[in-house]
Structure formats: C-alpha cells, structure tokens
Write an enzyme that holds these catalytic residues in place. Sequence first.
Site, PDB file in Angstrom:
ATOM      1  N   GLU A 145      24.454  36.884  36.000  1.00  0.00           N
ATOM      2  CA  GLU A 145      22.868  36.325  36.242  1.00  0.00           C
ATOM      3  C   GLU A 145      22.735  36.422  37.459  1.00  0.00           C
ATOM      4  O   GLU A 145      23.250  36.066  38.349  1.00  0.00           O
ATOM      5  CB  GLU A 145      23.090  34.796  35.676  1.00  0.00           C
ATOM      6  N   GLU A 147      28.548  28.553  32.941  1.00  0.00           N
ATOM      7  CA  GLU A 147      28.261  27.600  34.226  1.00  0.00           C
ATOM      8  C   GLU A 147      28.986  26.118  33.970  1.00  0.00           C
ATOM      9  O   GLU A 147      28.303  25.173  34.161  1.00  0.00           O
ATOM     10  CB  GLU A 147      26.822  27.320  34.341  1.00  0.00           C
TER      11      GLU A 147
HETATM   12  C1  BG6 Z   1      21.489  29.360  34.625  1.00  0.00           C
HETATM   13  C2  BG6 Z   1      21.555  29.351  33.128  1.00  0.00           C
HETATM   14  O1  BG6 Z   1      21.448  28.195  35.277  1.00  0.00           O
HETATM   15  O2  BG6 Z   1      20.266  29.870  35.077  1.00  0.00           O
HETATM   16  C3  BG6 Z   1      20.572  30.254  32.425  1.00  0.00           C
HETATM   17  O3  BG6 Z   1      23.050  30.059  32.915  1.00  0.00           O
HETATM   18  C4  BG6 Z   1      19.357  29.800  32.888  1.00  0.00           C
HETATM   19  O4  BG6 Z   1      20.755  29.478  30.925  1.00  0.00           O
HETATM   20  C5  BG6 Z   1      19.156  30.417  34.275  1.00  0.00           C
HETATM   21  O5  BG6 Z   1      18.240  30.313  32.144  1.00  0.00           O
HETATM   22  C6  BG6 Z   1      17.907  30.405  34.996  1.00  0.00           C
HETATM   23  O6  BG6 Z   1      17.284  28.771  34.969  1.00  0.00           O
HETATM   24  P1  BG6 Z   1      16.110  28.600  34.286  1.00  0.00           P
HETATM   25  O7  BG6 Z   1      16.036  27.072  34.667  1.00  0.00           O
HETATM   26  O8  BG6 Z   1      15.003  28.941  35.484  1.00  0.00           O
HETATM   27  O9  BG6 Z   1      15.933  29.139  32.991  1.00  0.00           O
END
Ligand code: BG6
EC number: 3.2.1.-
Length: 464
Positions: free
Chosen positions: A361, A172
């Site tokens: 993701e 990111e």
């Molecule tokens: C992304 C990141 O922003 O979202 C991850 O690359 C992160 O590291 C994921 O865990 C989800 O966000 P969160 O805050 O719910 O863990």
Amino acid sequence: MKTFPQTFLWGGATAANQIEGAYLEDGKGLSTSDVQPQGVFGDVVERVPGDSGIKDIAIDFYHRYPEDISLFAEMGFNCLRVSIAWTRIFPNGDDATPNEAGLAYYDKLFDEMAKYNITPLVTLSHYEMPWALVKNYGGWGNRKVIGFFERYARTVFERYQSKVKLWLTFNEINMSLHAPMTGVGLPVDSSKAQVYQAIHHQLVASALAVKACHDIVAEGKIGNMLLGGLMYPLSCKPEDVFKTLQENRSWQFFGDVQCRGAYPGYILRYFRESGFTLEITDADREALKSTVDFISFSYYMTGCVTADEALNQKARGNILNMVPNPHLASSEWGWQIDPLGLRTLLNVLWDRYQKPLFIVENGLGAKDKVEADGSINDDYRISYLNDHLVQAREAIADGVELMGFTSWGPIDLVSASKAELSKRYGFIYVDRNDDGSGTLARSKKKSFGWYKEVIATRGASLKE
Ligand code: BG6
C-alpha cells in the site's frame, strides 16, 4: 540501475469491505466493517432493516469486477491485492460448513484475474471479522476465535490452492493498538491488557495460518502486513531518540513476533512493568515459531516523536499519535509526504529481518476535479507515486530484496478512516460521492496512462 527487476510485481491493492458492496448478498454475514458506518475509528452502529451505508454498495466491485480487472490489465498489472471477506465464507464465523456461494464468488474473481495473468495477492482479513464473533464470543479477546480463523484459513487455502500462491494474514496488524474494534473486535474503551491479550490470540492465529499455508498450498508464500509507522526523533536530544526507539518498537513488535517466532524482551518488560499477565501457553509459544516468508507493509507517511509531553498533547495525528515534521508538506488529509522515508523504512526492515519485502500500500488520497470534457488531471498523484517509486528503486540498489509494489486503491474506493468516497486514490475514477449519489461509471484519470508507462518501462520512465 534504472529499471526494476524482471520478476517485480506491479499492481494495486484493495480490500473487500472498501470495494465490493453487496454486503448481504449470496449469504454474506455482517462484518465489523458493516457496523462501523463512520470508518475504522467510528462507533459501532447496530444495523436495522432498511438502513443503508456507503459501504453497502461501495463501488460495486462485487458485480463490476470483470470491467475493473480488464482496466487493471490495460495498465499492465501483473498483480492485484484483494481481500476475502471472511463473512462470505463463514457468515457467522462459527458456522459448521462454509458458504458455497461465497467460495464460488472468489473462484470467479481469481479466474478473471488469471485470464490476464494477474497474480492474486490475497489478504485473509483486512479490517473486518464476522460481527457474530464479536457479539457472541467477544472478538479476538476469546481464545476460541483462533480456531474459527484457522478453519477459515484452511478452507480458503484448500479451495484456492491452485489459483492463489501469495497470501497475507492480517492487514496492518499493529492497528489494533489504535482501532481495537477494527483490529481485534474489542470495544474502544478496552484496557491495554485486554487489547494485548486479543493481539496475542491474533498473532497465534497468524502463525497457524502460516503453517496451514505451508501444509496446503504447494509453492505458496505467506506474509504478514504491517502499518509501516516509521518515526523520527523531533530532535537529537537523547530522550527524544530513545522515545523514538520505543515508539518504533510499538509496531516492530508485531514484525518481531511474526518474523522471529517469539516475543522480544522489550515487550515482556513492558507487560511486566505494566502489571499485564497475559495467558501465553506452551502450545502458543510453539505455534508462534511458524514465521512468515516475507514482510508486507503499507507506507503513507512518517511522523516525529518527542519526550516533551506538552508538545505531544498538542499533536494528535490522523492515525498514529505523532508530532508533525516541520520539513515536510502534508496531503489534504494532513498526512505528511515523505518519499525518502520509504527508502529508510525499506532499509530498516531489511536490516532487521533479512526477509523479502513487499510494499502492498502506498498512494495519495486527494479530491479530484472532473473537467468539463471529463478529464481528470491528477498530477499531484503522479508526483507522489513517482517520488515514492524512485525511492523504492534506490532501496533495491541499496541491496533490499523487494518483491513488488501495489499502490493503494488503483480504482477509487471507500476510505477506511472516515468512510469517504471523496478521498480518492485511484488511477480509475468512480462516479460516486459521499452522499451516495453518482452512476458508478468508471473513467481513466491522467495517472492511468502514467502508471501504464511506468509498468511497461519497468520504472525507466520515472523522473528523478
Ligand atoms: C490503510 C488501510 O490504513 O490505509 C486501508 O490498510 C486504507 O484499508 C488505507 O484504506 C488508506 O487509508 P484511508 O483512511 O485514506 O482510506
């Protein structure tokens, strides 16, 4: 077309600092994540001997990886996204030689994945860097860090070249605009000019890593990683539409440099009119010409943009500043759920770059309830992932070249934004709570069997 392509990569995505724990084991140095106990937006808290934080153990993947990988294999994963903790390899970032114990750990991890034919997808830097590089050099604000990163990247490419063929540079990368300590090792009160100079150094480092990967890893492919922050105009007012174009460019700028190899005119205008005079050398411009082979991104939500400042002030989103969309429901954490937005984003990225895409993701962070018999009925997670995968399949039918899908947190892990364990994403439950209590035992949620079937049928079991 009801099935995904034969070659499609199915799996899950993780990050070292959110799963491994063992934060000082085998010679590891402190990372920026280790000094941000409250998460990626949290203050830096210097460590003192004897203190502890939730990430110090995390879910103890460092020691329990054989069990976890066997569970991923049971679900049918043919891909797993992990990151290498830079501080396991170069504890201080500027060390003369790499730490052999750290290198050996990832050898064991990749060997374990190979036993099950799970392809590693490896992020070089996922929301962390050696804390010593921040303290002693000023993080990515210092041009010298480019060289330290390149050496780290070359070291791991050399070491794992026969085991790892798929790489990502910075997780990111556009998040530095919102969380400068996490992204580029700069204090939160840094000026925009300082942040963009640090980002420039990181973009050069990313391009040098692309070149190094191509030099060293036979048949290697390396991608960038964007937070896919797709924005919609709140209304059809031309001012809202234009503001949305600009807002989308704030993240597309990173993709434009990493995919096209040069700074786009709109950002140069922004620098000029803001009075930023960044140091961009001819050698930097040359380096940037090494562009990525594919584009990876995270996708959780969309948001809206308005030119009405009063409305903007009222709406301060969780990660990005965005105005809520009145047509969408939200997760318990206020993230708006928009499966069709994934299809839109895939098409936007494909139209813009014409490079293969990879969803690295996507998932739903939610509180899970363990029933008396130990079962966890996470139908909400199943429905979220089902609907997003259906739209990914639609995008493939639209002509998008999509390499794979790794859902975020296939096993519960420490959340990035607030360092919580109660925000769970996994198909596999981990018995550990926000206060650190729990046995760390693993158990299967209902979604475990659901995802297994999706993979086994290559998506044919998804519900339209
Ligand atoms: C992304 C990141 O922003 O979202 C991850 O690359 C992160 O590291 C994921 O865990 C989800 O966000 P969160 O805050 O719910 O863990």
